[in-house]
Write a protein that holds these residues in place. Structure first.
Motif, mmCIF file in Angstrom:
data_model
loop_
_atom_site.group_PDB
_atom_site.id
_atom_site.type_symbol
_atom_site.label_atom_id
_atom_site.label_comp_id
_atom_site.label_asym_id
_atom_site.label_seq_id
_atom_site.Cartn_x
_atom_site.Cartn_y
_atom_site.Cartn_z
ATOM 1 N N ASN A 180 97.117 136.561 102.044
ATOM 2 C CA ASN A 180 98.270 135.988 101.360
ATOM 3 C C ASN A 180 98.533 136.709 100.038
ATOM 4 N N ILE A 181 97.460 136.973 99.292
ATOM 5 C CA ILE A 181 97.592 137.679 98.012
ATOM 6 C C ILE A 181 98.155 139.083 98.234
ATOM 7 N N GLU A 182 97.652 139.776 99.262
ATOM 8 C CA GLU A 182 98.130 141.134 99.543
ATOM 9 C C GLU A 182 99.615 141.130 99.923
ATOM 10 N N ARG A 183 100.014 140.177 100.755
ATOM 11 C CA ARG A 183 101.439 140.071 101.140
ATOM 12 C C ARG A 183 102.310 139.873 99.900
ATOM 13 N N ASN A 184 101.865 138.956 99.024
ATOM 14 C CA ASN A 184 102.637 138.663 97.810
ATOM 15 C C ASN A 184 102.722 139.890 96.903
ATOM 16 N N LEU A 185 101.579 140.565 96.718
ATOM 17 C CA LEU A 185 101.542 141.741 95.840
ATOM 18 C C LEU A 185 102.425 142.867 96.358
ATOM 19 N N THR A 186 102.488 143.013 97.677
ATOM 20 C CA THR A 186 103.299 144.074 98.294
ATOM 21 C C THR A 186 104.763 143.932 97.868
ATOM 22 N N ILE A 187 105.228 142.684 97.788
ATOM 23 C CA ILE A 187 106.616 142.427 97.372
ATOM 24 C C ILE A 187 106.733 142.491 95.843
ATOM 25 N N LEU A 188 105.813 141.833 95.144
ATOM 26 C CA LEU A 188 105.903 141.705 93.687
ATOM 27 C C LEU A 188 105.725 143.030 92.952
ATOM 28 N N SER A 189 104.874 143.912 93.513
ATOM 29 C CA SER A 189 104.517 145.143 92.799
ATOM 30 C C SER A 189 105.684 146.123 92.666
ATOM 31 N N LYS A 190 106.744 145.887 93.427
ATOM 32 C CA LYS A 190 107.907 146.787 93.373
ATOM 33 C C LYS A 190 108.844 146.437 92.216
ATOM 34 N N HIS A 191 108.527 145.377 91.480
ATOM 35 C CA HIS A 191 109.453 144.904 90.453
ATOM 36 C C HIS A 191 108.850 145.010 89.055
ATOM 37 N N VAL A 192 109.659 145.467 88.131
ATOM 38 C CA VAL A 192 109.217 145.768 86.768
ATOM 39 C C VAL A 192 108.658 144.515 86.081
ATOM 40 N N ASP A 193 107.606 144.717 85.304
ATOM 41 C CA ASP A 193 106.993 143.688 84.441
ATOM 42 C C ASP A 193 106.204 142.605 85.174
#
Length: 248
Positions: A177-190
């Motif tokens: 779940n954490i990896e799925r979330n990070l995959t999306i979140l990491s593309k966005h600044v800050d």
């Protein structure tokens, strides 16, 4: 025989069980040689062997011929529950899992602040420091696994055996779940900077022994993840609709 007095082997069995429960002995870990364990518990080797036999009969320990004695790798068998596996693979269940994490991690933070010890706080700081930094060569999977360990360390600091066991049995699912979330979140600044700051706030509240602040910091962190993911999903769906209109 006096019924109120436990056999020595039963006492050792309970002590070894406690070590498995509190994480002193982990799934798949090799036990020290019989001689060392007997000295550690100050008992005879026959009594120790009987205790290990008790644990083996319960599926907690396994012997490998010529290779020693190990804590069973299947000790967290619930992880392999087919329904759990199905839930973890479905995209629509990811927000359900995030909601459940509010209860699980919020409770861990609360009780870690309430009754954690200095060594627990040090372990949390260390788990945080070990997380890969942004831009490092390590993958999002490495970061997700590091965060899984961080939350497990927080559960250990709660000194609640049921909470720790639930966290352990769900570890694989939580990391996914954490990896799925990070995959999306990491593309966005800050976003990564905000997440890192929030984790530090959680640990600081725990170290200050402020249970309510620790739980609130944990819930704020997860609410931020939920809100950001929803915003990204809504924006992406609008972009997709706009692209479909352009293509038509």
């Amino acid at each position: 025989m006096h019924q109120g007095r436990k056999k020595l082997a039963d006492v050792i069995t309970e002590q070894l069980e406690s070590m498995i429960l509190d994480g002193s002995l982990l799934a798949g870990q090799k036990l020290p040689p019989e001689r060392e364990l007997a000295a550690q518990f100050e008992v005879s080797r026959p009594s120790l062997r009987e205790a290990i036999g008790n644990l083996q009969a319960r599926g907690l320990i396994e012997r490998k011929q010529g290779g020693g004695t190990y804590v069973s790798r299947d000790i967290n068998a619930a992880v392999m529950d087919p329904l759990m596996a199905l839930i973890s693979r479905r995209p629509e269940t990811q927000f359900d899992l995030l909601e459940f994490r509010h209860a699980l991690e919020g409770m861990s933070a609360y009780y870690a602040a309430l009754r954690g010890q200095p060594e627990d706080y040090s372990a949390l700081e260390e788990a945080l420091a070990k997380l890969p930094s942004e831009g490092s060569s390590q993958s999002l999977r490495d970061l997700a696994e590091g965060l899984g360990q961080f939350y497990l360390t927080m559960a250990k600091a709660s000194h609640n055996m049921v909470l720790l066991h639930v966290m352990r049995t769900m570890q694989s699912m939580l990391v996914d779940n954490i990896e799925r979330n990070l995959t999306i979140l990491s593309k966005h600044v800050d976003v990564n900077d905000n997440l890192a700051a929030q984790r530090k706030t959680i640990v600081a509240a725990i170290a200050k022994r402020d249970p309510e602040a620790a739980r609130q910091a944990c819930n704020d962190h997860l609410a931020y993840i939920e809100h950001t993911l929803l915003s990204i999903n809504q924006r992406d769906s609008r972009v997709q609709r706009a692209l479909r209109r352009l293509e038509s």
